[in-house]
Motif scaffolding. Structure first.
Motif, short mmCIF file in Angstrom:
data_model
loop_
_atom_site.label_atom_id
_atom_site.label_comp_id
_atom_site.label_asym_id
_atom_site.label_seq_id
_atom_site.Cartn_x
_atom_site.Cartn_y
_atom_site.Cartn_z
N UNK A 150 0.89 -1.29 -0.03
CA UNK A 150 -0.04 0.06 0.21
C UNK A 150 0.85 1.08 0.14
N UNK A 151 2.01 1.18 0.62
CA UNK A 151 3.06 2.42 0.64
C UNK A 151 3.53 2.53 -0.65
N UNK A 152 3.89 1.54 -1.27
CA UNK A 152 4.20 1.68 -2.67
C UNK A 152 3.49 2.06 -3.59
N UNK A 153 2.09 1.69 -3.35
CA UNK A 153 1.11 2.31 -4.46
C UNK A 153 0.84 3.69 -4.20
N UNK A 154 0.98 4.40 -2.86
CA UNK A 154 0.73 5.53 -2.58
C UNK A 154 1.86 6.40 -3.10
N UNK A 155 3.14 5.82 -3.25
CA UNK A 155 4.13 6.53 -3.99
C UNK A 155 4.21 6.30 -5.23
N UNK A 156 3.55 5.27 -5.92
CA UNK A 156 3.28 5.26 -7.45
C UNK A 156 2.57 6.47 -7.87
N UNK A 157 1.57 6.85 -7.21
CA UNK A 157 0.66 7.93 -7.63
C UNK A 157 1.58 9.09 -7.91
N UNK A 158 2.86 9.16 -7.51
CA UNK A 158 3.68 10.28 -8.01
C UNK A 158 4.03 10.22 -9.54
N UNK A 159 3.80 9.06 -9.90
CA UNK A 159 4.28 8.96 -11.31
C UNK A 159 3.16 9.40 -12.42
N UNK A 160 2.00 9.48 -11.76
CA UNK A 160 0.79 9.72 -12.64
C UNK A 160 0.89 11.10 -13.36
#
Ligand SMILES: Cc1ncc(COP(=O)(O)O)c(C=O)c1O
Length: 386
Positions: free
Chosen positions: A376-386
């Motif tokens: 979930x933390x990785x997914x939160x960070x992934x949103x920075x890519x969008x």
């Protein structure tokens, strides 16, 4: 001074493992490590307790070269049931230091100088190095997205009079491909026709989401020409124990044992007792393993899709290969560098899993063998890519 000046020419081409590089970068940047494929949780507590108990009970000296009887019996029983074969614990099982040693032991025991081994790329990174150490020659066959299936015509074309073995990994790291029955039948026919041995790396045999894992050894006439390799690492979330094994008829087990006895001779005795308990856990354990990995796969893959990756959702294993080209980077190394430095996630650029690293330039591998909060933390960070 050249840091590798003393490294023999067989090993010069290989350098540092990509996992060491990206785990180091993950630590340096405080990144969530979805690179190297180790679970960040422990395996079953009763298995750990059994290893403790074995130490208390005095199982602290060299184990037999082929493995402790209680573990070989457990392997023979569980593999025999799964493959529908009668596996003899005395003659058909050799316990090794993880599947990695089993791969090397099989190759070192089988190959004469110049013998060729067919390998499907992207490959697990120990394959080319182990073939080189054994004096063999790797014949890579590239599998391609989106399905990363096995091209049987390419296999037929690759076979020649030096071919000794096919090294098959199913379920496949890093692509998540699970070999179909037709692919296995096709490979079996080629192996028969050209008198080849199949080395079947099945470390992910219990992590399958679509299709069905089938051991090539269980196909008609294939037991006699297959060495099946498995391990505690993935199935029981115990990568640090390094307990693996080779299952093969006596003539092929003899090849594995011929090299194993001089590489490691025997494997940590108390841990083998723990492994025997793990194999006795039964179906309810595998049901839980499957349920948890399916949830992790879908959580991560859905999030990767949402931010714009082309996701090659795996049918098996705990890895997912994605196409990163939507993000406009010049290849997977520079994409992964950006990801670790600016987004705080470590992933693996798969170039070193190909004989020609360019074949992996559009792809990136994520591991989802992590607890839900970490994903979930990785997914939160992934949103920075969008
Ligand atoms: C395809 C494959 N084979 C073998 C291994 C190594 O297994 P072990 O840790 O038991 O040596 C791995 C580990 O990542 C793997 O992915």
């Amino acid at each position: 001074m050249n840091a590798s000046q003393h490294v023999c020419c067989r090993l010069q081409p290989f350098g540092e493992s990509v996992f060491a590089t990206w785990s180091r970068l993950a630590a340096e940047h405080g990144a969530v490590n979805l690179g190297q494929g180790f679970p960040d949780f422990d395996g079953p507590p009763e298995v750990i307790e059994a290893a403790h108990q074995a130490m208390q009970d005095g199982h602290n000296q060299y184990a037999p070269m082929q493995g402790v009887p209680v573990l070989r019996t457990a392997i023979a029983q569980s593999a025999g049931e799964q493959m529908g074969l009668d596996v003899n614990p005395d003659t058909d099982i050799t316990v090794t230091a993880g599947c990695t040693e089993a791969i090397s032991a099989a190759l070192l025991g089988l190959l004469n100088p110049g013998d060729e081994v067919i390998v499907f790329e992207p490959f697990y990174d120990s394959y080319p190095a182990s073939i080189a150490m054994a004096g063999g020659v790797m014949r890579p066959i590239t599998t391609r997205p989106p399905h990363f299936g096995i091209d049987l015509d390419a296999v037929r074309d690759a076979v020649n009079n030096r071919t000794r073995a096919i090294l098959l990994n199913t379920p496949h790291n890093p692509t998540g491909h699970v070999a179909t029955h037709d692919e296995l039948k096709g490979l079996a026919a080629i192996a028969h026709e050209h008198d080849l041995v199949v080395i079947a790396d099945e470390v992910y045999d219990r992590i399958v989401f679509e299709g069905e894992h089938r051991s090539i050894a269980s196909l008609e006439g294939m037991w006699e020409r297959t060495i099946t390799l498995r391990s505690m690492a993935k199935t029981f979330s115990m990568t640090g124990w390094k307990i693996g094994w080779a299952i093969a008829p006596p003539a092929l087990s003899a090849a594995v044992r011929a090299s194993h006895q001089f590489m490691t001779y025997s494997i940590a005795n108390p841990l083998q007792h723990g492994a025997a308990v793990a194999l006795g856990l039964g179906d309810s354990y595998y049901v839980g393993l499957h349920r948890d990995y399916l949830a992790r796969r879908d959580l991560l893959c859905n999030a990767l899709e949402q931010v714009g990756f082309g996701v090659h959702r795996p049918a098996g294993t705990y890895f997912v290969m994605c196409d990163h080209t939507n993000f406009g980077f010049d290849g997977s190394e520079s994409f992964c560098q950006h990801l670790v430095e600016h987004i705080g996630i470590a992933a693996i650029p798969p170039g070193s899993f190909y004989s020609n690293p360019e074949d992996g330039r559009d792809l990136v591998r994520f591991a989802f063998c992590k607890t839900m909060p970490v994903l979930e933390e990785a997914i939160r960070r992934l949103s920075l890519l969008a």
